[in-house]
Design an enzyme around this catalytic site. Structure first.
Site: not given
Ligand code: NAP
Length: 254
Positions: A146, A159
């Site tokens: 990401s 996350y």
């Protein structure tokens, strides 16, 4: 001189996790378009992806597995290898996100995200590599990282930790397995229109400020990510090991 395109996946069987929707679905369809076949793995029905693959004339098999249990995930990969057959590629795409202020962040929101995004990803890489190494087969692993492998994000501590971890294990495993012909690389998507970003898009202010910061002037689509996965699974990327490629409309360049 070979006439075959080095971006072709004909004859390659790839396992893709989180195949029912979003980026995982985009990756499956891109593999199908490039001539490859897919084993889709997930906890929900994959009818939409199966229909899309069938329209492309691309082989697709759905396998159900809850990846929050890393032992179940490894057993699933072992069964797939001995059932449908050896795999040429593994795409660790399944992932979840939990939003909460860091000062309040719960242990559950920490563990759930780390278990799926990082722990199962590592143990699926391990299961894939053990089988490939035992058979002296070459293989490709593509992890979905990401932009939060590089940045802190807002209210998503577990996350961000998981995605920094995905970048780290991508490098670590690439170094260990490159000599045996297993390439490990990752894709770092920017802001893509999927369930993962539904809450951001529902918040008018957040959504507008994200869009204003993307040089490309639009959110990403699952197709944008799918074609990068094809590249990392194809002969074209044979000399790539341990890279994390940003596909983010320029977000990180800004
Ligand atoms: P998504 O639409 O929410 O898809 C996530 C996928 O993971 C779904 O198929 C989901 O299945 C599956 N999954 C989650 N937990 C699972 C479990 N325990 N067992 C099996 N499958 C599970 O989100 P997405 O955006 O496509 O996300 C795909 C990947 O891209 C994730 O790793 C995410 O972190 C990453 N990513 C996304 C963005 C973005 O902007 N969208 C940006 C950077 C990175 P269910 O449908 O059953 O939940």
């Amino acid at each position: 001189m070979s006439m075959a395109s080095s971006f072709n996946l004909e004859g390659r069987r790839v396992l893709v996790t989180g195949a029912n929707t979003g980026i995982g679905q985009g990756i499956c369809l891109a593999i199908g378009r490039a001539g490859g076949s897919v084993i889709g793995v997930g906890r929900s029905a994959m009818d939409e992806t199966a229909a899309g693959m069938s329209a492309l004339g691309a082989p697709f098999k759905a396998v159900h597995c809850d990846l929050s249990d890393h032992k179940a995930a490894q057993a699933m990969l072992d069964d797939t290898w001995s059932g449908p057959g050896p795999l040429d590629g593994l795409v660790n795409n399944a992932g979840i996100i939990r939003r909460q202020d860091a000062a309040e962040f719960s242990e559950e929101n920490w563990d759930d995200v780390i278990d799926v995004n990082l722990k199962s990803t590592f143990f699926l890489c391990q299961a894939f590599a053990r089988l490939a190494l035992a058979e002296k087969r070459e293989g490709r692993i593509v992890n979905v990282a990401s932009v939060l492998s590089f940045q802190g994000g807002i209210r998503v501590a577990s996350y961000t930790a998981s995605k920094h971890g995905v970048l780290g294990i991508t490098r670590a495993l690439a170094c260990e397995w490159a000599p045996q012909g297993i390439n490990v690389n990752a894709i770092a998507p920017g802001y893509v229109v999927t369930n993962n970003t539904e809450a951001l898009r529902a918040d008018a202010d957040r959504s507008a400020s994200i869009l204003a910061r993307i040089p490309a002037g639009r959110w990403g689509t699952p197709d944008d990510i799918g074609d990068t996965a094809v590249f990392l699974l194809a002969p074209a990327s044979a000399y790539m090991h341990g890279a994390t490629i940003a596909v983010d409309g320029g977000w990180l360049a800004r």
